[in-house]
Design an enzyme around this catalytic site. Structure first.
Site, PDB file in Angstrom:
ATOM      1  NE  ARG A 152      -2.058   1.731   3.546  1.00 21.34           N
ATOM      2  CZ  ARG A 152      -2.205   1.657   4.869  1.00 21.34           C
ATOM      3  NH1 ARG A 152      -3.028   0.768   5.391  1.00 21.34           N
ATOM      4  NH2 ARG A 152      -1.527   2.469   5.666  1.00 21.34           N
ATOM      5  CG  HIS A 191      -7.010   2.746   5.688  1.00 21.04           C
ATOM      6  ND1 HIS A 191      -7.168   1.472   5.192  1.00 21.04           N
ATOM      7  CD2 HIS A 191      -8.257   3.206   5.959  1.00 21.04           C
ATOM      8  CE1 HIS A 191      -8.465   1.181   5.172  1.00 21.04           C
ATOM      9  NE2 HIS A 191      -9.141   2.210   5.630  1.00 21.04           N
ATOM     10  CE1 TYR A 230      -0.228   2.361   9.101  1.00 20.18           C
ATOM     11  CE2 TYR A 230      -1.354   4.142  10.240  1.00 20.18           C
ATOM     12  CZ  TYR A 230      -1.187   3.367   9.121  1.00 20.18           C
ATOM     13  OH  TYR A 230      -1.958   3.580   8.013  1.00 20.18           O
TER      14      TYR A 230
END
Ligand SMILES: Cc1ncc(C[n+]2csc(CCOP(=O)(O)OP(=O)(O)O)c2C)c(N)n1
Lengths: 330, 327
Positions: free
Chosen positions: A248, A252, A261
């Site tokens: 990715r 998100h 994170y």
């Protein structure tokens, strides 16, 4: 002379160039949506960036005239191949009345377009897996040789509906392809906190179906796997579980900041494994693409993105009272 | 006209619809070979084969979800939940998916599924084989919820549900399955979903209820007739969306309204009926709206003493009717 990989798969130069252009189109549309979001013009983006190879490789292996797709929110590449236009995707990003997915009712990424057999989806993850089994069951009862292709993220494989849908499809040997786009994160939660098996395709054994894990940054590898799954499905050999491993590239969604994170390093590494760059390299090495052609393609894609943006920006919203329509059959 | 039991009417409606339309098929736990744990689908497997009478894995979300997929494809699935109590694992599929498919796709897709489930108590089913679950679904535009009381209504409404273009939950009272018999025309007929039905004309008090309680209320009304109290009885038949017009005119007719449900009182379908009356009938009412319902405990206990305490009975309704008539 040795055949190139795509030729061995029966794909012509024109087809792989087409795949490349669609990957680029998905990427550029997505990048534009982020800009529009940061400029305050559209409320939300959820990205396909990093997933394009898997999405377009898979969609090319399906039959666009008769197969059904049940995409999840990242699958811009899949729906582009199945006939949703850049204008329509932009209408959805802007939540405009002519958005074919929902008329501006759902967030972008909640795809659905009956005429292209793109089955409407919702937000709760994994509910689409039983639907795929149901679509395939309907096709089977009618004696149609359609395949139901359904996708989801790695975290979403932990939902009960993944299990219930996969098991149902396997018990009834339904023509279903379940493709996991494993980007190793579910928002911030890494894969090792989601499941303990090595490959998600290991689960296929437990369902009595065929399973395979492939490099999701390589459109040809995904094409090959999904084509095999589709052949099995059409031959009455039942469902398959195809795991594509990829990265990715973005956060998100536009509401997430992944710096809390993921290390910068990790993000840079993900970017370095960009499937579009590696496919471009492959096409150059095999003499299918050169600088001039690449520029032509990029220009065409950018023009499409610009036109789509302009079109959607000018398009009208639904009337307020349209919110009351279409609860029941009228 | 033939006299059928409630469950025979279910069976006949499904059978006739499967004969009529090859898109209609049944799926659920033990619905095939066994014909269902209550025998609602008896004989269908023999008649139509395992392709159209599908014994599914024990997984309710898949029963609903696969049915929803097939409905979107263009089939007419009838999904059976073995007991209404076990519909809960499928709630996400029913609310997030079935109920919203037409709306969320701006009318591009629809979901013509019927989900049947036996509900209700008084059969020593204890907590998890006795529940009324309609209130969970009765505030979800996009869904319809049918809860018929008589075999005649069962056949006509189940056929209508199967032909409906939208998802319908069809709750059958399991105690009524063999207890309730009635005349049912041989041929094809449908009854309108969304229309309540006056089961008894009367002048003094109005009772509004549905399902098995309709029969209990009829019994109680006959008793009160002997005492000179005349009862008007409205059977909701569809509990969602409500037939507001019928509710308002039934309430206004006598000005004294008793609402009866076997469900827990709090937040039940009758709470909404009561609100409809309160909003529309202030100047017609001669007494406060009364509700007779199960106590607000989690569900029906097993021991006969406690089960009877929980359940609605003709006697309880009779008493409530008398109290209201005397107000
Ligand atoms: C049932 C449910 N729970 C939580 C969410 C909120 N949510 C949206 S996406 C997401 C992560 C999904 O991760 P994954 O399946 O790995 O897919 P990815 O986004 O990484 O492609 C979560 C938790 C949701 N949409 N549905």
């Amino acid at each position: 002379m040795n055949k190139s990989r795509h030729e061995k798969l029966g794909l012509s130069d024109k087809q792989v160039l087409d795949m490349y252009e669609t990957m680029l189109l998905a990427r550029k549309l997505d990048e534009r949506m982020w800009l529009l979001n940061r400029a305050g013009k559209i409320p939300f983006v959820i990205s396909c960036q990093g997933h394009e190879a898997a999405q377009i490789g898979a969609a090319y292996a399906l039959d666009k005239e008769r197969d059904y797709i049940l995409p999840y929110y990242r699958d811009m590449g899949v729906v582009l191949v199945f006939g949703m236009t850049p204008e329509e995707l932009m209408l959805s990003a802007y939540a405009k009345a002519d958005d074919p997915n929902s008329g501006g009712r759902q967030m972008p990424g909640h795809f659905g377009q009956r005429k292209n057999r793109i089955v409407t989806g919702s937000s709760p993850v994994s509910t689409q897996i039983p639907h795929a089994a149901g679509i395939a069951l309907g096709a089977k009862l009618e004696g149609k040789n359609s395949v139901a292709f359904v996708t989801l993220g790695d975290g979403s494989t932990n939902q009960g509906d993944f299990h219930e849908g996969a098991n149902f499809a396997a018990v009834h040997k339904l023509p279903v392809i379940i493709m996991v786009e494993n980007n190793k994160y579910a928002i911030s939660t890494p894969a090792e906190k989601q499941f303990a098996c090595k490959n998600l395709s290991d689960r296929a054994v437990g369902y009595g179906m065929w399973g395979v894990t492939v490099d999701g940054t390589d459109p040809l590898a995904v094409y090959e796997a999904v084509r095999q799954a589709a052949m099995r499905a059409r031959d009455g050999e039942g469902p398959s579980l195809v795991e594509t491993v990829l990265h990715r590239i973005t956060a998100h969604s536009s509401d997430d900041d992944d710096r809390s994170y993921r290390t910068r390093d990790e993000i840079e590494q993900a970017r370095a494994m960009d499937p579009i760059a590696s496919f471009r390299k492959y096409l150059f090495e095999n003499g299918v693409l050169d600088e001039r052609k690449d520029q032509e393609i990029t220009d065409r894609v950018m023009k499409t993105v610009n036109n789509a943006t302009e079109y959607a920006e000018k398009a009208p919203y639904a009337k307020p009272e349209d919110a009351l329509k279409h609860v029941y059959y009228e | 006209m033939a006299v059928l039991s409630y469950i025979e009417a279910v069976n006949q409606a499904i059978r006739e619809e499967m004969e009529r339309d090859p898109r209609v098929f049944v799926l659920g736990e033990d619905v095939g070979r066994k014909g269902g744990v209550f025998k609602a689908t008896q004989g269908l497997y023999e008649r139509f084969g395992g392709e159209r009478v599908i014994d599914t894995p024990l997984a309710e979300s898949a029963i609903a979800g696969v049915g929803i997929g097939a409905a979107m494809y263009g089939m007419r699935p009838i999904a059976e939940m073995q007991f209404a109590d076990f519909i809960l694992p499928a709630v996400n599929q029913i609310l997030s998916e079935a109920a919203r498919i037409r709306y969320r796709s701006n009318n591009d897709w629809n979901c013509p599924i019927v989900i049947r489930a036996p509900y209700g108590g008084g059969i020593h089913g204890a907590l998890y084989h006795s529940q009324s679950v309609e209130a969970i679904f009765a505030n979800q535009p996009g869904l319809k919820i049918v809860m018929p009381s008589t075999p005649y209504d069962v056949k006509g409404l189940l056929k209508a549900a199967i032909r409906d273009e939208d998802p319908v939950l069809f709750f059958e009272h399991k105690k009524a399955y063999r207890l309730i018999k009635g005349e049912v025309p041989e041929g094809d007929y449908v009854l309108p979903i969304g229309k309540a039905d006056i089961k008894r004309e009367g002048e003094d008090i109005t009772v509004i209820t549905y399902g098995l309680c309709v029969h209990y209320a009829l019994k109680a009304a006959e008793k009160l007739e002997e005492e000179g109290i005349s009862v008007h009885l409205l059977d909701l038949r569809t509990v969602y969306p409500l037939d507001q017009e019928a509710i308002i005119s039934a309430a206004a007719k006598t000005g004294k309204v008793l609402l009866v449900t076997e469900d827990n009182k709090e937040g039940s379908v009758m709470s909404e009926v009561s609100a409809v009356i309160a909003e529309n009938c202030l100047f017609d009412l001669d007494a406060p709206i009364r509700r007779l319902a199960a106590p607000d405990v989690p569900a029906m206990p097993f021991a006969p003493t406690m089960e009877n305490y929980f359940m609605i009975s003709p006697e309880k309704i009779e008493q409530a009717m008398k109290d209201l008539a005397e107000f």
